[in-house]
Design an enzyme around this catalytic site. Structure first.
Site, PDB file in Angstrom:
ATOM      1  N   HIS A  62      -6.414  -7.221  -0.443  1.00  0.00           N
ATOM      2  CA  HIS A  62      -6.551  -5.787  -0.719  1.00  0.00           C
ATOM      3  C   HIS A  62      -5.706  -5.410  -1.933  1.00  0.00           C
ATOM      4  O   HIS A  62      -4.617  -5.948  -2.134  1.00  0.00           O
ATOM      5  CB  HIS A  62      -6.099  -4.956   0.486  1.00  0.00           C
ATOM      6  CG  HIS A  62      -6.821  -5.281   1.751  1.00  0.00           C
ATOM      7  ND1 HIS A  62      -6.326  -6.168   2.689  1.00  0.00           N
ATOM      8  CD2 HIS A  62      -8.011  -4.852   2.235  1.00  0.00           C
ATOM      9  CE1 HIS A  62      -7.175  -6.260   3.696  1.00  0.00           C
ATOM     10  NE2 HIS A  62      -8.204  -5.480   3.444  1.00  0.00           N
ATOM     11  N   ASP A  92      -4.374 -12.755   3.639  1.00  0.00           N
ATOM     12  CA  ASP A  92      -5.635 -12.318   4.232  1.00  0.00           C
ATOM     13  C   ASP A  92      -6.847 -12.691   3.386  1.00  0.00           C
ATOM     14  O   ASP A  92      -7.980 -12.377   3.760  1.00  0.00           O
ATOM     15  CB  ASP A  92      -5.624 -10.813   4.523  1.00  0.00           C
ATOM     16  CG  ASP A  92      -5.001  -9.992   3.412  1.00  0.00           C
ATOM     17  OD1 ASP A  92      -4.673 -10.570   2.357  1.00  0.00           O
ATOM     18  OD2 ASP A  92      -4.824  -8.777   3.595  1.00  0.00           O
ATOM     19  N   HIS A 148       0.822  -1.220   0.000  1.00  0.00           N
ATOM     20  CA  HIS A 148       0.000   0.000   0.000  1.00  0.00           C
ATOM     21  C   HIS A 148       0.856   1.270   0.000  1.00  0.00           C
ATOM     22  O   HIS A 148       0.339   2.359  -0.262  1.00  0.00           O
ATOM     23  CB  HIS A 148      -0.917   0.033   1.223  1.00  0.00           C
ATOM     24  CG  HIS A 148      -2.018  -0.984   1.193  1.00  0.00           C
ATOM     25  ND1 HIS A 148      -2.886  -1.108   0.135  1.00  0.00           N
ATOM     26  CD2 HIS A 148      -2.379  -1.934   2.102  1.00  0.00           C
ATOM     27  CE1 HIS A 148      -3.742  -2.091   0.388  1.00  0.00           C
ATOM     28  NE2 HIS A 148      -3.445  -2.615   1.565  1.00  0.00           N
ATOM     29  N   ASP A 199      -2.752 -10.593  -2.298  1.00  0.00           N
ATOM     30  CA  ASP A 199      -3.326 -10.049  -1.068  1.00  0.00           C
ATOM     31  C   ASP A 199      -4.783  -9.675  -1.334  1.00  0.00           C
ATOM     32  O   ASP A 199      -5.132  -9.244  -2.435  1.00  0.00           O
ATOM     33  CB  ASP A 199      -2.538  -8.809  -0.638  1.00  0.00           C
ATOM     34  CG  ASP A 199      -2.915  -8.308   0.741  1.00  0.00           C
ATOM     35  OD1 ASP A 199      -2.138  -8.534   1.683  1.00  0.00           O
ATOM     36  OD2 ASP A 199      -3.982  -7.678   0.883  1.00  0.00           O
TER      37      ASP A 199
END
Length: 508
Positions: free
Chosen positions: A268, A357, A230, A266
């Site tokens: 996200h 995740d 991120h 991931d």
């Protein structure tokens, strides 16, 4: 006692009575005892022994034995079979010399010092126990230390960081080393050790990339934190300080790689990695993530985000439209989108931004990928760039899920077959729709996707027609029994059907 004394005594007694009439019992503060699950961080009442969310025992040994620890009993190994298997792995690893190892692992205990200092109502999901659980699992299985060898750690230099991040961003991260506690965003914390931990993580990723590409080791796993995908050019966010995958990609190119493939699974979207390589045709970024129309964090990563400045098609986003996505949808997307584009790109080096995740049981991702699914995706990517593959840990917040998934991935790097082989099934309806949408967009940049899109689109149309026909037949049966069609009530049967369709056409 005189009358006056009696009168005064009575008055005093009456005054006490008046005060007593207003008296209320002392309000005691009743403290509700609770505990936070080591595995998933969810809160539980003190009289509960197993977590209400994940079922983990209150005093589980997951930080000592990893996912081999029993979730049901206090500090116990899950089963005799698993413990014996781990013991055999440890025995075999002792016979392997470090020089014969082909898989390197990057790890440094100083990264455990990065933690949230401020005590809040709920533990932060990105916590040091994430690395402890994975390390305990690898140690119990005899994989690391043992069959994998460690590389020396170092802090990334400012010059290397400046190839990815702005000077302002680097300075803002470094500034936290002078502060007891600080926050970049409400969910992205730092303490006095965080800047060094981030530099060590980035340094390990850069050195692993160089070691692998130069041939000094076959592949590697970066057991690092804080995560990085991120972190953008000018900002830290989403628990991430420096972008480890981007730093590793540039390190591989500095070592001689011309084309680098980054696959980010991931849950996200890796908005930071996408931003850093936007407009760069030497790095192909592919991300599979929950998106849900931009309503899932961080909101970026729509299918139409394909890259800019002449590098359209070098950013491939596969945005899931819902939670609960599992192995079959991920593997289907790999077969239809990821592998064909990667083959056409022809990378010299491959990086996996391995957030776990999306794993089954994760409290943030709420998806359903299993260790067998992660192992299968790793096998599929291991065929590129002559096996020069670096796996970098990103997210993942259920300790049992991330430790079992990471172990399954490392076993693939070691050339093992996992105990639970992947069973291939078809995708879900929403998964197929997502893949079709991505193919429709990306075939404009990767012509090799054209035939796949046409075939899948035809299958989807046939499926839709058959489904409509089934619904139509079901609706007819509910309007009138089929036996009326040929009997004395045939007139009523056709009138009912005709009336239904007339009414339906008027509504349109």
């Amino acid at each position: 006692m005189t009358l006056q004394d009696m009168n005064e005594y009575e008055t005093a007694f009456n005054e006490d009575d008046e005060e007593d009439s207003d008296w209320e019992p002392l309000k005691r503060h009743v403290e509700i005892l609770k505990w936070f699950c080591t595995n998933c961080t969810m809160v539980n009442l003190d009289d509960v022994v197993h977590c209400d969310v994940c079922g983990e025992h209150k005093r589980s040994g997951i930080l000592r034995n990893g996912f081999f620890a029993s979730p049901f009993f206090e500090d116990a190994i899950a089963s005799r079979t698993e413990s014996e298997s781990a013991g055999r792995d440890a025995d075999s690893s002792s016979r392997n010399s470090v020089s014969s190892c082909s898989t390197a692992v990057g790890f440094d205990e100083r990264m455990l010092l990065h933690s949230e200092v401020v005590v809040k109502s709920h533990p932060h999901p990105e916590r040091p126990d994430r690395l402890r659980a994975i390390a305990a699992s690898l140690a119990t299985a005899g994989i690391f230390p043992g069959r994998c060898y460690p590389i020396p750690s170092r802090e990334i230099t400012q010059q290397e960081l400046q190839m990815v991040h702005s000077s302002e961003h680097i300075e803002s991260v470094q500034l936290t080393s002078h502060l007891y506690s600080s926050y970049f965003t409400p969910d992205t914390y730092a303490n006095e050790h965080s800047a060094r931990a981030a530099r060590i993580a980035a340094g390990l990723c850069a050195d692993l990339a160089s070691e692998i590409f130069s041939g000094r080791c076959k592949n590697g796993f970066a057991l690092v934190r804080p995560p990085g995908h991120h972190a953008g050019v000018r900002h830290a966010m989403g628990f991430c300080l420096h972008n480890n995958a981007a730093i590793a990609a540039l390190a591989a190119q500095a070592a001689g790689a011309k084309k680098v493939l980054i696959v980010d699974w991931d849950v996200h979207h890796g908005n930071g990695t996408q931003e850093i390589f936007d407009g760069n045709k030497t790095v192909l970024y592919v991300s599979l993530h929950r998106h849900e129309g931009g309503n899932f964090y961080p909101g970026t990563g729509a299918a139409w985000e394909v890259g800019t400045a002449g590098a359209e098609g070098y950013c491939v986003n596969i945005p899931w439209s819902r939670g609960g996505v599992g192995d079959n949808d991920y593997v289907f997307a790999f077969e239809q989108v990821v592998l064909p584009i990667a083959s056409a790109f022809g990378p010299d080096f491959t990086i996996i931004s391995a957030g776990f995740d999306a794993a089954r049981g994760d409290p943030l991702g709420c998806c359903d990928v299993t260790p067998a699914g992660y192992a299968q995706m790793t096998r599929m990517l291991n065929g590129f760039s002559d096996g020069k593959l670096l796996v970098i840990l990103e997210g993942g917040y259920n300790l049992r899920s991330i430790s079992s998934s990471a172990t399954a991935v490392i076993k693939v790097l070691l050339g093992e077959h996992t105990e639970t082989e992947f069973v291939k099934r078809g995708p879900s309806r929403s998964g197929l729709q997502t893949v079709l949408k991505v193919l429709q967009i990306q075939k404009n940049f990767w012509p090799t996707l054209g035939p796949s899109f046409e075939e899948l689109d035809l299958q989807w149309r046939i499926f839709s027609i058959r489904k409509k026909n089934k619904q139509l037949k079901k609706r007819r049966r509910t309007l009138a029994p089929i036996c009326w069609k040929w009997g004395r009530k045939s007139v009523f049967y056709h009138l009912l059907l005709k009336g239904h369709f007339v009414a339906k056409s008027k509504r349109r």
